[in-house]
Structures are given as C-alpha cells and as structure tokens.
Design a protein around this motif. Sequence first.
Motif, PDB file in Angstrom:
ATOM      1  N   UNK A  98       0.799  -1.224   0.000  1.00  0.00           N
ATOM      2  CA  UNK A  98       0.000   0.000   0.000  1.00  0.00           C
ATOM      3  C   UNK A  98       0.832   1.274   0.000  1.00  0.00           C
ATOM      4  N   UNK A  99       2.152   1.125  -0.177  1.00  0.00           N
ATOM      5  CA  UNK A  99       2.973   2.322  -0.296  1.00  0.00           C
ATOM      6  C   UNK A  99       3.348   2.971   1.020  1.00  0.00           C
ATOM      7  N   UNK A 100       3.280   2.221   2.130  1.00  0.00           N
ATOM      8  CA  UNK A 100       3.638   2.814   3.420  1.00  0.00           C
ATOM      9  C   UNK A 100       5.126   2.700   3.735  1.00  0.00           C
ATOM     10  N   UNK A 101       5.867   1.936   2.945  1.00  0.00           N
ATOM     11  CA  UNK A 101       7.306   1.759   3.200  1.00  0.00           C
ATOM     12  C   UNK A 101       8.082   1.839   1.886  1.00  0.00           C
ATOM     13  N   UNK A 102       9.387   2.143   2.019  1.00  0.00           N
ATOM     14  CA  UNK A 102      10.233   2.259   0.822  1.00  0.00           C
ATOM     15  C   UNK A 102      10.860   0.929   0.431  1.00  0.00           C
ATOM     16  N   UNK A 103      10.858  -0.021   1.354  1.00  0.00           N
ATOM     17  CA  UNK A 103      11.494  -1.299   1.073  1.00  0.00           C
ATOM     18  C   UNK A 103      11.311  -2.216   2.256  1.00  0.00           C
ATOM     19  N   UNK A 104      11.787  -3.465   2.125  1.00  0.00           N
ATOM     20  CA  UNK A 104      11.598  -4.436   3.203  1.00  0.00           C
ATOM     21  C   UNK A 104      12.820  -5.322   3.372  1.00  0.00           C
ATOM     22  N   UNK A 105      13.107  -5.637   4.643  1.00  0.00           N
ATOM     23  CA  UNK A 105      14.112  -6.636   4.987  1.00  0.00           C
ATOM     24  C   UNK A 105      13.345  -7.825   5.550  1.00  0.00           C
ATOM     25  N   UNK A 106      13.616  -9.033   5.052  1.00  0.00           N
ATOM     26  CA  UNK A 106      12.802 -10.181   5.455  1.00  0.00           C
ATOM     27  C   UNK A 106      13.652 -11.298   6.035  1.00  0.00           C
ATOM     28  N   UNK A 146      -6.407 -16.252  -3.101  1.00  0.00           N
ATOM     29  CA  UNK A 146      -5.276 -15.502  -2.578  1.00  0.00           C
ATOM     30  C   UNK A 146      -5.382 -14.026  -2.919  1.00  0.00           C
ATOM     31  N   UNK A 147      -6.610 -13.499  -2.847  1.00  0.00           N
ATOM     32  CA  UNK A 147      -6.836 -12.089  -3.198  1.00  0.00           C
ATOM     33  C   UNK A 147      -6.238 -11.158  -2.145  1.00  0.00           C
ATOM     34  N   UNK A 148      -5.471 -10.168  -2.586  1.00  0.00           N
ATOM     35  CA  UNK A 148      -4.955  -9.139  -1.681  1.00  0.00           C
ATOM     36  C   UNK A 148      -5.616  -7.819  -2.075  1.00  0.00           C
ATOM     37  N   UNK A 149      -6.460  -7.247  -1.197  1.00  0.00           N
ATOM     38  CA  UNK A 149      -7.150  -6.019  -1.587  1.00  0.00           C
ATOM     39  C   UNK A 149      -6.154  -4.906  -1.891  1.00  0.00           C
ATOM     40  N   UNK A 150      -6.489  -4.076  -2.819  1.00  0.00           N
ATOM     41  CA  UNK A 150      -5.687  -2.897  -3.120  1.00  0.00           C
ATOM     42  C   UNK A 150      -5.893  -1.896  -1.995  1.00  0.00           C
TER      43      UNK A 150
END
Lengths: 350, 350
Positions: free
Chosen positions: A124-132, B51-55
């Motif tokens: 949803x655009x709340x972060x610039x990237x992810x470490x997993x 496996x739907x992910x809502x926008x």
Amino acid sequence: MHTFRGSRPTLEAVASHAGVSRATVSRVVNGGPGVREEVREKVRHSVEELGYVPNNAARTLVTRRTGAVAVVIAEPESRVFADPFFAQQLRGISRELSDHDTQLLLMMLERQKDYARIGRYLSAGHVDGALMFSLHGDDPLPAMALQTGLPAVFGGRPGWPGAEDDPDLLYVDTDNRGGARQAVAHLQERGRRTVAVINGPLDQTSALDRLHGYCDALGIGAHEADPSLVAQGDFTAEGGERAMARLLDVSPGLDAVFAGNDLMASGALRTLRARGRRVPDDVAVVGYDDLEPAAWAEPPLTTVRQDVEGMGGMMAELLLRRIGLAEESVDAAPPRPVVTPATLVVRDSS
Amino acid sequence: MHTFRGSRPTLEAVASHAGVSRATVSRVVNGGPGVREEVREKVRHSVEELGYVPNNAARTLVTRRTGAVAVVIAEPESRVFADPFFAQQLRGISRELSDHDTQLLLMMLERQKDYARIGRYLSAGHVDGALMFSLHGDDPLPAMALQTGLPAVFGGRPGWPGAEDDPDLLYVDTDNRGGARQAVAHLQERGRRTVAVINGPLDQTSALDRLHGYCDALGIGAHEADPSLVAQGDFTAEGGERAMARLLDVSPGLDAVFAGNDLMASGALRTLRARGRRVPDDVAVVGYDDLEPAAWAEPPLTTVRQDVEGMGGMMAELLLRRIGLAEESVDAAPPRPVVTPATLVVRDSS
C-alpha cells in the motif's frame, strides 16, 4: 517537549526564521541538490529551533518516499524476543537505517492469517522497502514482495524454488556450511568418534546448510548421515533439551554433539547434566552463533562465530543502495548478495 | 506460496468465483454492513481460495484506514530486547490487534534525532493510531501525537505537566504505589528494620510511584527517605548490581532491599553473593514485575506481580475502541484509563 507545543510551525515560518526562500527550505528538507552547505546548515538550524515537522504526505508526493523500511520476521513475538540473534541483527539494521534518517518498522507474525495483512500493508505504499527474515521454505512473503515490486533484501540465503537463478535477488548470509564443517572437524581433531547433530528446522537454509557441513566433515553425502545420530530441534533451548534426550536414548555411546545454534546447545548441556554426563569429558558440545548464551553456558560453549550485527548492517546497506538512498559514486557496481565468513571459537565445552 | 504466484487476482475474479457482485465483495473486504453472514462466508472463502490481496491504497481511500497501529518504545533495541517486560506486553498487544486484523508496527529509537523522524511517519497517515511506551518526562512523542490528532494510548501513567487534567488521555497502568507499599510492608512484617530501595529512572512515573509506595510503607513523606538507603538504578541488571554495591558501602547494616524491577533485583542478588551476604538470612530482597528473571533467580525472588501481557491487550483494546475498530454497543461508555491491581508473590528471597 516545548518545541512541539502550540501551533505547528510552517514551512513559511522556517523560511522566515532562516532568512531564505520557501523553495530553499523545501529543497533542504527533501534532500534536493543545489543548495550551498552553509545555507543548508542555516535551514537545518531553523528546523530544529522551531521544531518543524515536514508535511510528509506532501513530501512523499515529491520524493515518492515514506522514510521507512519494514523488517518482517516471519515468527511470533515470543520467538523473536527469546532469540538474541534477532536483537543483534536488528541493532545492526537500526544503526545503519538511522544513519540514513530512515525509520525501522518491525513487523512480526502472530498467526498464519497475518501474512495477508502484512502483504497488504507492504503493497500500500507505506514503506520504501523491506528486509525479510527467518523464511521457511513455503513462506508467501517473498512472492508478495516481488509482486508489489518493493525493493527487498533477505536475511539468509533464500530457499524457494528458482531463487538461485534470480540475478536480482539480494540477501546477506554467512558461510553456514563451512562453519559447520569447521565445528565437526574440530570435534574429530579432539579424538571424538561418534559425533551426533541437532538440526534447526530444515525448511530454513541456515539449518540445512549446517547439516550439509556436518556431512562434509564426516566425508559422507547429504543423505547418508546415520539416523541414530541425527535429531531434529527447532532453534530453541527446549528443543535442544528434548533432542539431546532422544540422541542419548538411541545412541548412548555418542561422545560429541554439534548443535545448529547456541540455544539448542545450551538445552543439550542441561540434558547432559541431568543424565550425569560430564562435558567435555564424556560428551563434547559445539554450538553455533557465538551470542550471549554461548558465553553464559556452563561450561562456556565452543561455537561458530558469525558477525550477526554486521550482517544486519549489510542488509540495511544493500537495501538503501537498491532504494537509491545510499551515497555512492555513479560508477559503483550494482548491489550483490553477501556471504560473510564463519569462525570457530574454542571454549571449555569441547 | 502458490496462492500468490502468477498474476494478481482481481476484485472481479473474487466476485465471479463467489457468484456475487463486485460491490458485495468490496463491502465484505472493507468490513461494511448490510451483507448476510452466509454471503460474507462465501466471499471470504473465495478471497482465501484465490489468494486475493485487496488494493489497500483504494481501501484506505474508502475506509480512511491503513490497517496498522504503531507501537513506539522510546528506548533503543538493545534495551527493549533485554527486558522481558516489553516482550510480554507486545505479546498481549499483538494478539489483540491480530484478532481485529490490524498489523502491529514496532518502532524503537536508536538516537535522539530519531524522534523527529518517528513524528513525521506518524503524522503522514501511515498508521491508524499509536501505542506509546517507556516515556521519560521530557519525551516529545506525546505532544507530537496530540498535534497530529492521531488516536493514542500510553503504557503507564503519563507524567508530563497537565497530563492529569486531560480528560481525553488514555493509558493503562498498574497500581505501582500500592504494589511497592505491599512489598515493603512484607519486609517489615518479616522483621526487617533497615530496608533500602533501588529506584528505576525517576523521570518515569512507574519508578517514581514505586518510590512513593516505599515511603508510604515507612510512614514518611515522599522526600523524607534516608539518602543512605536510596540508590539509583536504571531498570537493568547491571544497574542493580552497581546500586547494591553502593548501598552496602554506605549502609553495611541494611537487612533488606526493595528493587524497582526484577532485573535490578537479580543484579542486587549477584552483588550480595559476591560480597558474601546470604539471601534472605542476612539481606532480604524483593523485586517487581514477576517476569521470568524472578523465577529463575537464585534464590527465586519475592516480587510484585502485574499482569503485563493483559495490560498490553487492554492498551490495544482501548486504542481500537478510540479508532472505532472494536465491536461495541452504541451506548457503551467511552473508553477510560485503566489501572490494574498489583499482587505480592512471596518466594525464597525474603
């Protein structure tokens, strides 16, 4: 606290305080080029003095950045907080991100259904990237990350099918196989003849690679280990305790055990003590990680050291480079996966 | 992983799979009213199957919600991970949030300058609300939260000026003063005459309230404690170790000590052992929290129990009510601060 009291200072107020234009303040706040260092300094001073908080919604529209990076650990809180590995790695990550004025958001998974929710948040655009982190073989997060197009770096070599052929995949790992090989070779050099192994969950590449290193040292193929010398643990002390008990039941003559991490090794020590076996006289024990439990154990554990905090820092650095937030020369080589060395640390348990 | 492979399933695909309209799927996914339970069930089934992910960007526009709540702990990682208090409280928070399909984002502070960055993130609409912890007196976060208008609940009674007169302020605390009073009264009942105290940081209300409880039990005013019986700690085991050493230096005749948490009490035990004082024969020790270090201590610690995990759950519940995400009847009373009881747990150290 006084700096945040009262009405919120505006961009205009900062501009007037610093004696520069609104556009200049905006450029400095958003990290744009073309402003002399002394003017920058003046603006930064006014920002601090007035306690100005930039309107980030607007800022994000301009820079398309949120200033935050998610760290997703696919384990529940209870597990994350019980294992010093995560604390150390987070420390490394946090320092590196803080140096680049980027906020760490830690997300853990309480239940299976939390995956979909985390996927939604990341898309949803709340972060610039992810470490997993701590990805089991069937973990849906990597596919989610790829699908969202979010820049991502993985902790540990990814194990899903096709991962090794993906040239864009970034991860930081340690030489788990080489580290385990050193540990078991050391036990053999000390004259141990019947070396058992306690594995972590084999759907994690770190655990699998360490088992392969054990087999390497014994000079056998990956599937040729003697089943009566192999026990399954889960990277917890309790799991190590139970695994050691099973090993002693089926192979009472064993004289050494290599555990896939220090927590399982410390559990094994408890069982050996309870069964009246002396360490290292009767049974030698080697762990993996060289975190606090290794030094605190009784006797202190021989183990394999990996630079966990440093690896966290490298993960953050790779991600910042991929996002385009790290300073680097234009002709720098593109970011690549990193595999750090592993070193045997000999203490009293072997 | 297969459910997230390939092209991303659309709202239309879910509608067609469930045999309902697009609008119905949207309503169920966004938690809107007016859909029969059996239809809801059918839609949920199709969402899982495909496996739907809502926008979420669109979802946020409709619901104005991000589905995430920030937990801000104004301490660095190293401190947060070393204290089981936070792990327990986070467990309670995480379960409650997960029950309401809300994601926990943990934010910690590595350096002073991180405050401004966290303030920016919280103001930028990336979260629906915030839970805030371990706030020292001069912490800028509460003011930031108020300024952004973000729903917030505090862990522990807020200590900033004016906090007690704010009828909208929500927090969850425990009866720190009453708990400390019980602890010290217990030591007196056991015949101890010279009871020292090791404080946590006095810019935190929990530490201050426990000191006041100590004074209550001794029947003295808040500022009348004998300075040679009061030592300052910092809620860590090392701080407790040092504070106990100072107390023994200036008051060698003390026969009991009340420590503001279990970690400091376990540090005090180490110092007493190193100085050859028997516990409880020579010096009785009481801690606070009743977390793992209390039961593991040698001897096991008498302590004051608070329901840390339950308090975490209550914080999340209050916040969800304030955001409007918790189920409740329309005529329910508005959310109010909660103060939970504290109970003495007697073990071998007193």
